[in-house]
Design a protein around this motif. Structure first.
Motif, PDB file in Angstrom:
ATOM      1  N   PHE A 186     -33.220   5.387 -15.205  1.00 18.87           N
ATOM      2  CA  PHE A 186     -33.387   6.415 -14.170  1.00 18.87           C
ATOM      3  C   PHE A 186     -32.687   7.729 -14.541  1.00 18.87           C
ATOM      4  O   PHE A 186     -32.827   8.729 -13.837  1.00 18.87           O
ATOM      5  CB  PHE A 186     -32.822   5.915 -12.834  1.00 18.87           C
ATOM      6  N   GLY A 187     -31.926   7.722 -15.640  1.00 15.33           N
ATOM      7  CA  GLY A 187     -31.220   8.931 -16.048  1.00 15.33           C
ATOM      8  C   GLY A 187     -29.922   9.155 -15.306  1.00 15.33           C
ATOM      9  O   GLY A 187     -29.434  10.285 -15.232  1.00 15.33           O
ATOM     10  N   VAL A 239     -29.117  14.980 -17.342  1.00 12.86           N
ATOM     11  CA  VAL A 239     -30.569  15.065 -17.134  1.00 12.86           C
ATOM     12  C   VAL A 239     -31.093  16.490 -17.280  1.00 12.86           C
ATOM     13  O   VAL A 239     -32.301  16.714 -17.224  1.00 12.86           O
ATOM     14  CB  VAL A 239     -30.963  14.519 -15.741  1.00 12.86           C
ATOM     15  N   GLY A 240     -30.201  17.472 -17.465  1.00  8.82           N
ATOM     16  CA  GLY A 240     -30.639  18.844 -17.659  1.00  8.82           C
ATOM     17  C   GLY A 240     -31.372  19.015 -18.970  1.00  8.82           C
ATOM     18  O   GLY A 240     -31.174  18.251 -19.925  1.00  8.82           O
ATOM     19  N   GLN A 257     -29.334  23.752 -21.031  1.00  7.28           N
ATOM     20  CA  GLN A 257     -29.365  24.750 -19.967  1.00  7.28           C
ATOM     21  C   GLN A 257     -28.162  24.621 -19.037  1.00  7.28           C
ATOM     22  O   GLN A 257     -27.651  25.623 -18.535  1.00  7.28           O
ATOM     23  CB  GLN A 257     -30.663  24.623 -19.163  1.00  7.28           C
ATOM     24  N   LEU A 258     -27.733  23.395 -18.795  1.00  6.56           N
ATOM     25  CA  LEU A 258     -26.649  23.151 -17.834  1.00  6.56           C
ATOM     26  C   LEU A 258     -25.387  22.715 -18.573  1.00  6.56           C
ATOM     27  O   LEU A 258     -25.100  21.520 -18.696  1.00  6.56           O
ATOM     28  CB  LEU A 258     -27.069  22.092 -16.811  1.00  6.56           C
ATOM     29  N   SER A 259     -24.629  23.684 -19.060  1.00  2.00           N
ATOM     30  CA  SER A 259     -23.453  23.364 -19.866  1.00  2.00           C
ATOM     31  C   SER A 259     -22.342  22.716 -19.039  1.00  2.00           C
ATOM     32  O   SER A 259     -21.445  22.070 -19.592  1.00  2.00           O
ATOM     33  CB  SER A 259     -22.910  24.633 -20.533  1.00  2.00           C
ATOM     34  N   ASP A 260     -22.391  22.869 -17.710  1.00  2.00           N
ATOM     35  CA  ASP A 260     -21.354  22.294 -16.851  1.00  2.00           C
ATOM     36  C   ASP A 260     -21.675  20.876 -16.380  1.00  2.00           C
ATOM     37  O   ASP A 260     -20.851  20.245 -15.709  1.00  2.00           O
ATOM     38  CB  ASP A 260     -21.143  23.167 -15.609  1.00  2.00           C
ATOM     39  N   GLU A 261     -22.865  20.378 -16.716  1.00  2.00           N
ATOM     40  CA  GLU A 261     -23.261  19.047 -16.230  1.00  2.00           C
ATOM     41  C   GLU A 261     -22.443  17.951 -16.910  1.00  2.00           C
ATOM     42  O   GLU A 261     -22.189  18.003 -18.118  1.00  2.00           O
ATOM     43  CB  GLU A 261     -24.749  18.814 -16.507  1.00  2.00           C
ATOM     44  N   ALA A 266     -31.117  13.144  -7.360  1.00  2.00           N
ATOM     45  CA  ALA A 266     -32.349  13.835  -6.964  1.00  2.00           C
ATOM     46  C   ALA A 266     -33.442  13.608  -7.993  1.00  2.00           C
ATOM     47  O   ALA A 266     -34.617  13.424  -7.645  1.00  2.00           O
ATOM     48  CB  ALA A 266     -32.072  15.330  -6.800  1.00  2.00           C
ATOM     49  N   ASN A 267     -33.062  13.593  -9.270  1.00  2.00           N
ATOM     50  CA  ASN A 267     -34.042  13.360 -10.332  1.00  2.00           C
ATOM     51  C   ASN A 267     -34.596  11.944 -10.268  1.00  2.00           C
ATOM     52  O   ASN A 267     -35.785  11.711 -10.548  1.00  2.00           O
ATOM     53  CB  ASN A 267     -33.398  13.620 -11.692  1.00  2.00           C
TER      54      ASN A 267
END
Length: 585
Positions: free
Chosen positions: A382-383, A388-389, A402-406, A442-443
């Motif tokens: 499910f990731g 997941v960015g 794209q999402l360096s803070d994830e 959410a993903n």
């Protein structure tokens, strides 16, 4: 004797002169751009000392929503006045009449000014097009109506977009081969950090004039307008955000007094972020205060019963569920009588609707007995464990994210937890060491809503040159089957049952114009208040809608909340009602 002293003195003077000449050569010819250990740019410092200026555009790239609405800055037409006007006889009355203010108000600000400034009332006084033309037609030295970039007020998606700042050490570390001014700002957090190589400023657009030692005009009253006039820069980052949706979800979070937590809304078809809200807000005066810079939708949190969705998927595939099988939902996960929830004997579907802990603790233990890794395998599918960015190669940047803070999620910390029945039962209800990011949750809901195919989440659609031509587009990845379509359909039905079942934990959402499917969650945080009488909890609701034709997936979480805090169910109601109305226009 006197002659020797004279020679010695002459020698010392000669050495001093050579040292002075060498020092002057170092300052004016050799180390002009990196003088002393502080690496001072003497040329820049000299220019700054002899000029006064107003930066109209710092040259850094900007962010827009998917329809081109600016997110980080907004251009405003304003009046700029230079302080040498105090020593001039000029038509103050005419300018004041054009901008709709009094002569006294205008001259009062001018008298206090030591540097060029933007004329203000409560904020910058914004001019209409005709006012701009009228003022500039007067051709008064030191009076200019120009289009200047300002930071957008309101802090929309501020943690996602991020902040910038000056940091000489980090600037040189990131760009060792480029010669930037030490005052160049760089991205510190969020998309500003991720896309900094594309956004970093080249040349500024500014108004400036040269001054003497007393601050008076050095070469007359000739104010220069310096504009790089580069049709390609600065770059524009076109995000996937929808500004009206982002704006409304920020308002909803504030209306419900969300002190800590977040909301993330995805477009299921494109698997892109439409809105991202995180609380607490950034303190504009002190951004590092109170975790305002933290984007909590990208940080792993205790999910509680949200994780039962994963257990349900594995239980369906491993055929642990039969129509006739029931569970004792009057018991806790330890087999004791439940003093809080006494639901009696329930089927699997009913158990999911009321979020029966004993059911999913039991199923988790059975799954671990079949394969100790099965729960983690489904979480990974499910990731929920990895980021997941969107990631990929962008020109010479390999594995650009794209999402360096994830951050990554987690399910088990040790292999021992996978084989200890009591610990596995806690994992089955989303406790122990289970932590998931709201974005990943959410993903997962988007994956279920579309039938089982998982995609990475995009936050930026493309990068454009200043003239609108395309620089780079971020493609939607090919996706992979996280779960079988059959399993996805069963999960869809379970998530809808949470809402339509009269005893369901989200039955309050039955009457919405869009049919909602989702899962609630309440997770203990281990943080106690009121002398240990109450424990802070994480309160969740995540899902998708409309049920029959899924368009949106979402996750709402209230972190470190009290029992009497606003419910994610109430927040979801407001979101769904707004989006229904929004989609009608």
């Amino acid at each position: 004797m006197i002659e020797k002293r004279m020679k010695r003195f002459a020698y010392i003077c000669l050495v001093g002169i050579f040292i002075l000449i060498g020092r002057l050569a170092q300052i004016q010819l050799i180390d002009t751009e990196n003088f002393a250990k502080e690496q001072i740019n003497l040329l820049e410092a000299s220019v700054r000392q002899r000029t006064q200026q107003v930066v109209v555009d710092n040259g850094r790239g900007t962010f827009t929503d998917k329809n081109g609405i600016s997110l980080s800055t907004e251009p405003l037409s304003v009046l700029i006045l230079f302080p040498f006007l105090k020593e001039m006889d000029w038509d103050v009355e005419r300018v004041a009449n054009i901008i709709g203010t009094s002569r006294e108000h205008l001259t009062e600000q001018l008298e206090k000014a030591k540097d060029p400034f933007v004329f203000r009332d409560d904020g910058p006084v914004v001019l209409d097009d005709w006012q701009v033309k009228e003022i500039n037609a007067l051709q008064i030295p030191g009076v200019f109506a120009v289009n200047k970039q300002f930071e957008r007020p309101g802090q929309y998606a501020s943690q996602l977009i991020g902040i910038v700042g000056e940091n000489e050490e980090e600037l040189k570390k990131r760009y060792p081969d480029r010669n930037f001014s030490n005052e160049t700002v760089i991205g510190i957090t969020g998309l500003e950090k991720s896309f900094d190589p594309f956004l970093i400023q080249e040349e500024q657009t500014k108004l400036l004039y040269h001054v003497d030692g007393k601050g008076g005009p050095l070469f007359g009253l000739d104010v220069k307008y310096i504009n790089p006039s580069n049709p390609f820069y600065p770059i524009k980052i076109i995000t996937t955000l929808d500004f009206p949706i982002q704006q409304k979800l920020e308002e909803i979070a504030d209306d419900h007094r969300m002190n800590k937590g977040g909301i993330v809304l995805l477009d299921i078809e494109s698997n892109t972020i439409l809105a991202n809200v995180s609380r607490p807000k950034i303190d504009e005066k002190d951004p590092y205060r109170n975790d305002g810079l933290v984007n909590y939708t990208l940080k792993p949190q205790y999910p509680g019963s949200i994780f039962k969705t994963v257990i349900a998927a594995a239980s369906i595939d491993y055929k642990l569920i039969t129509p006739s099988r029931t569970f004792d939902c009057s018991k806790t996960i330890h087999g004791e009588e439940d003093d809080v929830y006494d639901h009696g004997i329930l089927t699997f579907q009913e158990s999911f609707a009321v979020s029966c802990n004993n059911t999913f603790a039991t199923l988790a233990e059975e799954l671990a007995g079949i394969d100790p890794n099965v729960i983690e395998t489904y979480g990974d599918a499910f990731g929920l464990i990895d980021e997941v960015g969107w990631k990929g190669d962008v020109f010479h940047f390999t594995d650009f994210t794209q999402l360096s803070d994830e951050e990554e999620g987690q399910i088990f910390l040790t292999d021992t937890e996978k084989t200890d029945a009591q610990l596995v039962r806690l994992v089955g209800i989303g406790q122990l060491n289970v932590k998931l990011t709201p974005l990943a949750v959410a993903n997962m809901m988007a994956t279920i809503g579309r039938g089982g195919t998982r995609y990475s989440v995009r936050t930026v659609d493309r990068i454009e040159y200043e003239n609108g031509s395309k620089f780079f587009s971020f493609p939607m990845d090919e996706g992979e089957e996280a779960i079988r379509p059959y399993t996805a359909e069963k999960l869809r039905q379970l998530l809808r049952e949470v809402v339509v079942n009269p005893q369901g934990t989200a039955s309050a959402l039955q009457d919405l114009p869009y049919e909602v499917a989702g899962k609630t969650g309440t997770a203990e945080t281990g943080i106690f208040v009121d002398d240990g009488n109450e424990q802070f909890v994480n309160r969740w609701f995540a899902g998708f809608f409309p049920y029959n034709d899924p368009k949106y997936a979402f996750a709402v979480v209230q972190l470190d909340a009290r029992k009497d805090s606003s419910s994610p169910i109430s927040i979801t109601r407001d979101i769904v009602e707004f989006l229904y109305e929004y989609d009608q226009h």
